[in-house]
Design a protein around this motif. Sequence first.
Motif, short mmCIF file in Angstrom:
data_model
loop_
_atom_site.label_atom_id
_atom_site.label_comp_id
_atom_site.label_asym_id
_atom_site.label_seq_id
_atom_site.Cartn_x
_atom_site.Cartn_y
_atom_site.Cartn_z
N THR A 84 8.69 6.08 -13.02
CA THR A 84 8.84 4.67 -12.69
C THR A 84 10.26 4.37 -12.21
O THR A 84 10.45 3.58 -11.28
CB THR A 84 8.50 3.78 -13.90
N PHE A 85 11.26 5.01 -12.82
CA PHE A 85 12.63 4.85 -12.36
C PHE A 85 12.78 5.38 -10.93
O PHE A 85 13.36 4.73 -10.07
CB PHE A 85 13.61 5.59 -13.28
N LEU A 86 12.27 6.58 -10.68
CA LEU A 86 12.39 7.19 -9.36
C LEU A 86 11.62 6.39 -8.31
O LEU A 86 12.06 6.27 -7.16
CB LEU A 86 11.89 8.63 -9.40
N SER A 87 10.46 5.84 -8.68
CA SER A 87 9.69 5.02 -7.74
C SER A 87 10.47 3.77 -7.36
O SER A 87 10.54 3.40 -6.18
CB SER A 87 8.34 4.65 -8.36
N TYR A 88 11.06 3.13 -8.34
CA TYR A 88 11.87 1.94 -8.07
C TYR A 88 13.03 2.28 -7.13
O TYR A 88 13.31 1.56 -6.17
CB TYR A 88 12.39 1.37 -9.38
N TRP A 141 0.82 -1.21 0.00
CA TRP A 141 0.00 0.00 0.00
C TRP A 141 0.85 1.27 0.00
O TRP A 141 0.52 2.27 -0.64
CB TRP A 141 -0.97 0.00 1.19
N GLY A 142 2.00 1.25 0.70
CA GLY A 142 2.90 2.41 0.69
C GLY A 142 3.45 2.69 -0.70
O GLY A 142 3.38 3.83 -1.19
N PRO A 143 4.02 1.67 -1.38
CA PRO A 143 4.48 1.90 -2.75
C PRO A 143 3.38 2.35 -3.70
O PRO A 143 3.64 3.15 -4.61
CB PRO A 143 5.03 0.52 -3.16
N TRP A 144 2.15 1.85 -3.52
CA TRP A 144 1.05 2.32 -4.38
C TRP A 144 0.87 3.84 -4.26
O TRP A 144 0.76 4.54 -5.27
CB TRP A 144 -0.26 1.62 -4.00
N LEU A 145 0.83 4.33 -3.02
CA LEU A 145 0.60 5.76 -2.81
C LEU A 145 1.81 6.59 -3.23
O LEU A 145 1.66 7.65 -3.86
CB LEU A 145 0.26 6.02 -1.34
N ARG A 146 3.01 6.12 -2.91
CA ARG A 146 4.21 6.87 -3.30
C ARG A 146 4.37 6.88 -4.82
O ARG A 146 4.76 7.90 -5.41
CB ARG A 146 5.45 6.27 -2.63
N ALA A 167 11.20 -8.46 -5.18
CA ALA A 167 10.54 -7.64 -4.16
C ALA A 167 9.20 -7.13 -4.70
O ALA A 167 9.15 -6.53 -5.78
CB ALA A 167 11.43 -6.46 -3.76
N ILE A 168 8.13 -7.35 -3.93
CA ILE A 168 6.82 -6.92 -4.39
C ILE A 168 6.72 -5.40 -4.45
O ILE A 168 5.97 -4.85 -5.26
CB ILE A 168 5.72 -7.52 -3.47
N GLU A 169 7.52 -4.70 -3.62
CA GLU A 169 7.53 -3.24 -3.68
C GLU A 169 8.04 -2.74 -5.02
O GLU A 169 7.62 -1.68 -5.51
CB GLU A 169 8.42 -2.67 -2.57
N GLY A 170 8.95 -3.49 -5.65
CA GLY A 170 9.49 -3.10 -6.94
C GLY A 170 8.51 -3.26 -8.08
O GLY A 170 8.77 -2.79 -9.19
N VAL A 171 7.39 -3.93 -7.84
CA VAL A 171 6.31 -4.04 -8.82
C VAL A 171 5.21 -3.02 -8.50
O VAL A 171 4.72 -2.32 -9.39
CB VAL A 171 5.72 -5.45 -8.86
N GLY A 219 5.20 -0.12 -6.74
CA GLY A 219 5.52 1.29 -6.92
C GLY A 219 5.58 1.72 -8.37
O GLY A 219 4.87 2.66 -8.78
N PRO A 220 6.41 1.09 -9.21
CA PRO A 220 6.47 1.50 -10.61
C PRO A 220 5.16 1.35 -11.36
O PRO A 220 4.83 2.18 -12.22
CB PRO A 220 7.55 0.56 -11.19
N GLU A 221 4.37 0.31 -11.06
CA GLU A 221 3.09 0.17 -11.74
C GLU A 221 2.13 1.29 -11.37
O GLU A 221 1.40 1.80 -12.20
CB GLU A 221 2.46 -1.19 -11.40
N ALA A 222 2.12 1.68 -10.09
CA ALA A 222 1.29 2.81 -9.68
C ALA A 222 1.77 4.10 -10.34
O ALA A 222 0.97 4.91 -10.81
CB ALA A 222 1.30 2.95 -8.16
#
Length: 514
Positions: free
Chosen positions: A275-279, A250-255, A298-302, A304-307
Motif C-alpha cells: 500500500t505504501f509503494l502503491s501510494y 482503472w490504472g491504479p486498480w490494476l497497478r 487525489a482519487i488515485e491515492g485511494v 491504488g492502495p485499496e486495490a
Amino acid sequence: MDNLSLLMDGFGAVLTPQNLLFACIGVLLGTFVGVLPGIGPAMAVALLLPVTYGLDPIGAFIMFAGIYYGGMYGGSTTSILLNTPGESASVMTALEGNLMARAGRASQALATAAIGSFIAGTIGTLLVVFFAPALASVAVEIGAPSYFALMVLAMIMVTSVLGGSPLRGFIALFLGLTIGLVGLDLNTGQPRLSFDQPLLADRIDVVVVAVGIFALGEALWVAAHLRRSPLHVIPVGRPWMDRADLRRSWGPWLRGTAYGFPFGALPAGGAEIPTFLSYLTEKRIAKRKGVDEFGKGAIEGVAGPEAANNASAAGTFVPLLALGLPVTATSAVMLAALQGYGIEPGPGLMTDQPELVWALLASLLIGNALLLVLNLPLAPVWAKLLRIPRPQLYAGILFFAALGAYAANLQAFDLFLLVLLGLLGLAMRRFGLPVLPLILGVILGPLMEFRLREAMAISGGEVAGLWSEPLAVVIYVVVALAVIAPLVLRRVRPAPAAVAEDLDIPAVEEEKVR
C-alpha cells in the motif's frame, strides 16, 4: 484445467441458499464491525468466531470469507470518512480519502474503494487458484536478508512520499521505531522501554497506536480549533463516479493489484508495504502527468492502495493454505479456526481436504462480489455520516476509538496509552511532523529487527550476510538510487524551485520558510 474444474466443484458446494446466506451475513457483519474505529478484520473474525462453532467447516469458512473482505472495506470506510484506519493496511487510504471526503467527494472515494477491492480481490483469488503451488515454492526461497532489505526500502521511500521535509519524516520514523521497541526482547527476554510496567511486556498493540495517533489526535486537533473556525457541515457530494473518476481509477486498480498480490503471497509480507509503494507510484505518475492532486484529495491515492490491500489479502491464502503459515493477524485467526476443526494447513492440505480448500476459494470470489453488490449502493449512506455536526461526530469517534483500543487486549491500561498517543498525535500535527512514518516504524520495526537478527545468525555475525542474496543486492541498489537521486536533482534544479517543491508551497514563500 484441473484447477478450474476443482473451482467449479467449490462453487457447487458454496452456491446453496444456506451457504449464500452465511456469505451475506459475513459480509454485513464484517462491514458493520469494520466500520468501528480500531476494529479491523482480524478483530471481527476473532469476535465472531464463536458464532460459527455450530456450523460445518465449509459454512464456517464461507462466513469467514465474507467477514474478512467486509472488515477490510469497513476499515477503508472509517479511513475515508473519519480519518481513522481500522487496521494498519488502511493507513494509506486515510491520507487522500479523508481529504476527498472533506472536499465533498466522500461517495466517490467509497465507490473507488469498493470497486478496487472487488477487482483486486477477484484477480488475486484467481491467481491463488491457478498459481498457488508455484508461488508458494518461490516464497520459500526468499530469505531474511531480502526481507530486511525490503523493509529498509519501505522506510526510505516513505520519507520521499510525503513531499515535505525529510528531517521531519525521519524524526517521525524514529518515534515510531522507538514505540516499536517497547516490550520484551524476543531473544534475551530483557524488558526494553517498559518502565517496570508488566503490561508493556507484550509491546504496544498497533491498533492502539493507530487509533491514538489518528482518531484521538484528529479529535483533539479539531477540538482545539473549533472556536477559531466556523462550524459547518461537510457536503456529501454526488453519489456516483463519473467518467473522469473511472478513467483516473482503472490504472491504479490494476497497478495496486500487481503490487499487493506478490507481497501477500510472501511469508511475512503483509499489506503495509504494497500500500505504501502503491501510494508512492501513483503520486509520481500523477506528478509526471502534471495532474498531481495529492495532498488535496487525489482519487488515485485511494484506488491504488485499496486495490493493493485487497490483492494482498487474497495473496495471504497462498502461504496459509500451501505452507500453513499465517502472514497477517486475520490469517492467524483463520489458522486457529482450521486447527479447531482438526485440519492442519500445509503442503498436503489441497490433497487431503480438497473440498474445503476449493469451497473456501469459491467463497472468496462470491464474498467479494457480494461486497460490491451490498456496499456500492450504500456508499452515499456511509458518506452521510459527515452530515453529523462535528462536536457530536467526534464525540462518537472518541467513544468508538476507546472501545476499539480496549477491545485489542481487554486492558484498561490501553486507554491510558490511548490518551498519551493522542496527545503525541496532537503535538505532531502542531509541529508539522508527518504521521505516516511513525505508523510505519511501529509496524515494521519489530519485523525488521527479527529479520536482521535472523540474517546475522545465518551469516555467523558477518555484516556481509545482509546482502548475501541477489534480491537483497537489487533492493539496496534501488535504495541507494532513491537516496542519491534527490540530491543530484537539487544540484541541477534552481534552488527556490527545489525548495518550494519539496515543501509543497509556492516558490515565492521560500524566504518565509527559511
